[in-house]
Design a protein around this motif. Structure first.
Motif, PDB file in Angstrom:
ATOM      1  N   PRO A   1       0.828  -1.220   0.000  1.00 34.12           N
ATOM      2  CA  PRO A   1       0.000   0.000   0.000  1.00 34.12           C
ATOM      3  C   PRO A   1       0.858   1.263   0.000  1.00 34.12           C
ATOM      4  O   PRO A   1       1.819   1.386   0.746  1.00 34.12           O
TER       5      PRO A   1
ATOM      6  N   HIS B   1       0.321   0.021  -6.194  1.00 37.67           N
ATOM      7  CA  HIS B   1      -0.902  -0.021  -5.398  1.00 37.67           C
ATOM      8  C   HIS B   1      -1.806   1.162  -5.737  1.00 37.67           C
ATOM      9  O   HIS B   1      -3.042   1.036  -5.772  1.00 37.67           O
TER      10      HIS B   1
ATOM     11  N   HIS C   1      -5.688   0.950  -7.069  1.00 35.61           N
ATOM     12  CA  HIS C   1      -6.757   1.742  -6.462  1.00 35.61           C
ATOM     13  C   HIS C   1      -7.474   2.579  -7.516  1.00 35.61           C
ATOM     14  O   HIS C   1      -8.715   2.635  -7.545  1.00 35.61           O
TER      15      HIS C   1
ATOM     16  N   GLN D   1      -9.823   0.647  -9.876  1.00 38.54           N
ATOM     17  CA  GLN D   1     -11.121   0.383  -9.251  1.00 38.54           C
ATOM     18  C   GLN D   1     -11.993   1.644  -9.227  1.00 38.54           C
ATOM     19  O   GLN D   1     -13.198   1.598  -9.494  1.00 38.54           O
ATOM     20  N   LYS D   2     -11.368   2.767  -8.906  1.00 41.15           N
ATOM     21  CA  LYS D   2     -12.099   4.033  -8.784  1.00 41.15           C
ATOM     22  C   LYS D   2     -12.630   4.505 -10.133  1.00 41.15           C
ATOM     23  O   LYS D   2     -13.807   4.874 -10.261  1.00 41.15           O
TER      24      LYS D   2
ATOM     25  N   ILE E   1      -7.204   7.412   0.533  1.00 38.71           N
ATOM     26  CA  ILE E   1      -7.601   6.001   0.667  1.00 38.71           C
ATOM     27  C   ILE E   1      -7.687   5.574   2.126  1.00 38.71           C
ATOM     28  O   ILE E   1      -7.967   4.407   2.421  1.00 38.71           O
TER      29      ILE E   1
END
Length: 319
Positions: A159, A164, A168, A171-172, A315
């Motif tokens: 992360p 990473h 993220h 997905q967003k 996040i």
């Protein structure tokens, strides 16, 4: 003072100046230099330093030794370099992990304890699958994730890493949910992808180049602003997913490092980037030359660190 005396004084000063310059050049380097990476063997940071060391032969007159110090998401390697002598004989091959780890966890040292020397490359990030995968583009991945929410195993680094961040953002932007699986290094991730333990991976092209050539891995796209010169694969932006992230690769030494050694490496990096054999290599793995001297590199690290902090707050990793 007579004119002849003045000329004599100037001549002596010139000779002394040349002598001091020659003596300075003789002082560094005179013994092997250790290039430290937090990456495991076969990962991007390891490959970067080993190929850099190989092509610096003939430019740097002493052996260059690459030393792997994985563990603690770079903190072990950073502490080793930060506490090394400041004479320029221990350097760190840095990536954004250098910035990420101290923000997320309490570490003994951070990039502020190091002396930026020079940035060398931007390393285009790619999305890849094993050749047996039915997916041939990021659109295929997104469609599969919509049909099986939370089941697609998306391999990336820890992360806060660039990898990473990309997972993220995919997905967003695509409005999907995947199952993130983290790895310490790109070499470990590649093994997991080839073994079917994860469905796809985000990493650097250099990490998978040999497997691409062997027909074992297929690159789906890059996450660059523009298509990588010479690459057959598109960008995520071309496919309708405006995700752009860059990964720097540079050198740092201990804070307070000898300025003479810093200047030496600035010259050496500029020289090796012009070397035809090295250019042939780094273009073949799509590394983009992005030289910055120590002043420019410091400012870049400060800006990138601020961007990373904002992302980690977004996040929910930090407050």
């Amino acid at each position: 003072m007579t004119r002849n005396a003045v000329r004599w004084s100037l001549a002596v000063a010139l000779v002394l100046g040349l002598s001091l310059t020659a003596a300075g050049q003789a002082r560094y380097p005179t013994k092997p230099i250790v290039l430290v990476t937090h990456s495991s063997p076969g990962a991007g940071g390891d490959l970067f330093l080993r190929n850099l060391a190989k092509h610096l032969e003939g430019i740097v007159p002493v052996p260059l030794v690459v030393e792997n110090r994985p563990g603690g998401a770079s903190s072990r390697a950073v502490t080793y370099v930060a506490t090394s002598p400041k004479d320029g004989y221990v350097l760190y091959g840095a990536t954004p992990t250098l910035l990420q780890t101290p923000i997320i966890a309490k570490t003994p040292h951070s990039y502020l304890d190091l002396q930026p020397v020079a940035n060398v490359f931007f390393d285009p990030m790619i999305l890849y699958v094993r050749s047996a995968s039915p997916w041939r583009s990021l659109r295929d991945v997104v469609e599969a994730a919509k049909q099986r929410p939370g089941q697609i195993r998306f391999g990336a680094a820890t992360p806060g890493s660039v990898e990473h961040m990309i997972a993220h953002e995919v997905q967003k932007v695509a409005k999907i949910q995947v199952q993130p699986v983290t790895f310490e290094g790109g070499g470990d991730l590649l093994v997991a992808v080839l073994g079917g333990h994860v469905d796809l991976g985000v990493g650097e092209y250099a990490e998978v180049a040999s497997q691409v050539q062997a027909g074992q891995v297929r690159v789906l796209n890059s996450f660059t602003e523009r298509r990588v010169p010479g690459a057959a694969f598109p960008t995520a932006k071309e496919l309708g997913f405006p995700i752009v992230r860059e990964k720097f690769r540079g050198l740092l030494g201990p804070k307070g490092m000898d300025p003479e050694a810093v200047a030496y490496w600035e010259r050496a990096i500029q020289q090796v980037l012009r070397k035809p054999e090295y250019r042939q290599y780094y273009e073949s793995v799509y590394l983009v030359p992005a030289y910055m001297d120590h002043v420019q590199f410091r400012l870049y690290l400060d800006r990138t660190n601020q961007t990373l902090r904002r992302y980690l707050k977004e996040i929910g990793v930090i407050r």
